[in-house]
Scaffold this active site. Sequence first.
Site, PDB file in Angstrom:
ATOM      1  N   HIS A   1       0.529  -1.416   0.135  1.00 36.65           N
ATOM      2  CA  HIS A   1       0.077   0.068  -0.119  1.00 36.65           C
ATOM      3  C   HIS A   1       0.869   1.435   0.063  1.00 36.65           C
ATOM      4  O   HIS A   1       0.146   2.239  -0.336  1.00 36.65           O
ATOM      5  CB  HIS A   1      -1.222  -0.023   0.332  1.00 36.65           C
ATOM      6  CG  HIS A   1      -0.367   0.640   2.321  1.00 36.65           C
ATOM      7  ND1 HIS A   1      -0.140  -0.544   3.394  1.00 36.65           N
ATOM      8  CD2 HIS A   1      -0.124   1.321   3.247  1.00 36.65           C
ATOM      9  CE1 HIS A   1       1.039  -0.065   4.514  1.00 36.65           C
ATOM     10  NE2 HIS A   1       0.637   1.441   4.113  1.00 36.65           N
TER      11      HIS A   1
HETATM   12  C1  UD1 Z   1      -2.470   5.420   5.751  1.00 37.40           C
HETATM   13  C2  UD1 Z   1      -2.069   5.165   6.488  1.00 37.40           C
HETATM   14  C3  UD1 Z   1      -0.444   4.731   6.285  1.00 37.40           C
HETATM   15  C4  UD1 Z   1      -0.597   4.234   6.967  1.00 37.40           C
HETATM   16  C5  UD1 Z   1      -2.111   3.396   5.232  1.00 37.40           C
HETATM   17  C6  UD1 Z   1      -2.934   1.838   6.541  1.00 37.40           C
HETATM   18  C7  UD1 Z   1      -1.245   8.232   6.881  1.00 37.40           C
HETATM   19  C8  UD1 Z   1      -0.104   9.233   6.097  1.00 37.40           C
HETATM   20  N1  UD1 Z   1      -1.062   7.356   6.020  1.00 37.40           N
HETATM   21  O1  UD1 Z   1      -2.364   5.188   4.291  1.00 37.40           O
HETATM   22  O2  UD1 Z   1       0.472   5.297   7.479  1.00 37.40           O
HETATM   23  O3  UD1 Z   1      -0.421   2.006   6.526  1.00 37.40           O
HETATM   24  O4  UD1 Z   1      -3.020   3.870   5.970  1.00 37.40           O
HETATM   25  O5  UD1 Z   1      -3.962   1.705   5.685  1.00 37.40           O
HETATM   26  O6  UD1 Z   1      -2.177   8.664   7.317  1.00 37.40           O
HETATM   27  N2  UD1 Z   1      -9.976   4.046   2.064  1.00 37.40           N
HETATM   28  C9  UD1 Z   1     -11.217   3.517   1.977  1.00 37.40           C
HETATM   29  N3  UD1 Z   1     -11.604   2.901   3.002  1.00 37.40           N
HETATM   30  C10 UD1 Z   1     -10.775   3.749   4.387  1.00 37.40           C
HETATM   31  C11 UD1 Z   1      -9.750   4.092   4.122  1.00 37.40           C
HETATM   32  C12 UD1 Z   1      -9.339   4.640   3.443  1.00 37.40           C
HETATM   33  O7  UD1 Z   1     -11.119   2.750   0.530  1.00 37.40           O
HETATM   34  O8  UD1 Z   1     -11.765   2.673   5.323  1.00 37.40           O
HETATM   35  C13 UD1 Z   1      -9.051   4.513   0.729  1.00 37.40           C
HETATM   36  C14 UD1 Z   1      -9.795   5.766   0.603  1.00 37.40           C
HETATM   37  O9  UD1 Z   1     -10.427   6.581  -0.240  1.00 37.40           O
HETATM   38  C15 UD1 Z   1      -7.902   6.155  -0.627  1.00 37.40           C
HETATM   39  C16 UD1 Z   1      -7.318   5.161   0.078  1.00 37.40           C
HETATM   40  O10 UD1 Z   1      -8.217   4.188   0.734  1.00 37.40           O
HETATM   41  O11 UD1 Z   1      -8.334   6.018  -1.630  1.00 37.40           O
HETATM   42  C17 UD1 Z   1      -6.076   5.640   0.678  1.00 37.40           C
HETATM   43  O12 UD1 Z   1      -6.377   6.041   1.918  1.00 37.40           O
HETATM   44  P1  UD1 Z   1      -5.386   7.067   2.601  1.00 37.40           P
HETATM   45  O13 UD1 Z   1      -6.277   7.160   4.533  1.00 37.40           O
HETATM   46  O14 UD1 Z   1      -4.874   8.143   1.969  1.00 37.40           O
HETATM   47  O15 UD1 Z   1      -3.877   6.229   3.198  1.00 37.40           O
HETATM   48  P2  UD1 Z   1      -3.756   4.871   3.108  1.00 37.40           P
HETATM   49  O16 UD1 Z   1      -2.957   4.430   2.058  1.00 37.40           O
HETATM   50  O17 UD1 Z   1      -4.708   4.270   3.470  1.00 37.40           O
END
Ligand code: UD1
Length: 379
Positions: free
Chosen positions: A208
């Site tokens: 990820h």
């Molecule tokens: C975040 C954290 C990272 C952690 C990771 C674990 C930061 C900077 N990054 O990154 O350190 O290791 O989480 O997962 O805080 N999404 C969903 N459902 C959710 C949450 C997110 O579908 O419940 C989708 C979002 O819409 C987005 C993607 O997942 O498109 C990424 O989520 P985001 O919170 O931006 O960052 P992570 O890459 O998950």
Amino acid sequence: MSRLKILNVVGARPNFMKIAAVMRAMQRQPGFDATLLHTGQHYDQAMSKLFFEELEIPKPDIFLGIGSGNHGEQTGRIMVEFEKVVLQNKPDLVVVVGDVNSTIACALVAVKQGVKVAHVEAGLRSYDRTMPEEINRILTDQISDLLFTTESSAESNLLKEGVDQAKIHFVGNVMIDTLFANLRKAGDSNILSKLSVGPKAFAVLTLHRPSNVDSHENLSTILQALASVQEQIPVVFPIHPRSQDRLEQFGLKPKLLEMPNLRVTGPLGYLDFLKLMSEAKFVMTDSGGIQEETTALGIPCLTLRENTERPITVTDGTNRVVGNDAMRIVEESMNLVAGKTLPGRRPQLWDGKASERIVRVLAGESALSTSLSRHDGVS
Ligand code: UD1
């Protein structure tokens, strides 16, 4: 005597397994009034709710409902909403864990409102400032009053950055507290039969990190390696929502369908994933937490990054940092398939008692500040 009012913060998936242990230990401490705030950085069933259920984390007292967004937008929204909570609730201490955007956002608000901050999992450094988590770690540590560390490298990193030694407490790893507390329960998971894999006869992959999945080139390279690895051993790949988006955006999904021994799933719950890790021949990952969990379980781990902020998983544990060079990934995987092991031992204080140590330090601090304020009153 008034109780110590503690506001614990969680936001994203890797925070939940840490706070589960911390909250449980705090609830056993009569002098503490511990509440839980969820920023809602992660919000859906698979990334958030399931973890609360499985880990029996109390329902958050406060939910900010922030959701996803660009870094500035997400961090800013958390700060605006968290400041209202701090002003209204007036906690004595805010506890933040890990390195996600919720960690720095809430630490920054608290410290500016004159509220003490404790950072659990302080001092880890990849020395790679292109990682958003590295920026979050450095800044959170600079403004925290109490820094709880998991390994000795963390303390030397903090001292190099000028942090006062008196603030640093080596307590061990709260995520491993949660792992040990749930290992037996995870044994009942039927995830292996659901995915048609047998014990020690499969590998697991998670991805990820923006550096791996946001770059078309790097993601294609990893898929190229994966195509070879799955010819030798079935590979289970629970896909993170960020990676799911990028695979679609780059048109790479058909590549996955061409791999007959690949088992693709959505993000898994804690217990299913723990069962998978503990029964895997080896794990390939770019996650920080999984490097630690595999070390605690003694399962070989290949880290698909150029660096790690958790060097003890390499010096003491079963982790090897292999980067994202397809040849190297395939070569290291083949060695593991052929039965070569990565010897390792469990790091110091990764014994299931880290959260108890944290609570003892906090109780000591609070006794100290009570006696100091009593003294102030007298003089
Ligand atoms: C975040 C954290 C990272 C952690 C990771 C674990 C930061 C900077 N990054 O990154 O350190 O290791 O989480 O997962 O805080 N999404 C969903 N459902 C959710 C949450 C997110 O579908 O419940 C989708 C979002 O819409 C987005 C993607 O997942 O498109 C990424 O989520 P985001 O919170 O931006 O960052 P992570 O890459 O998950």
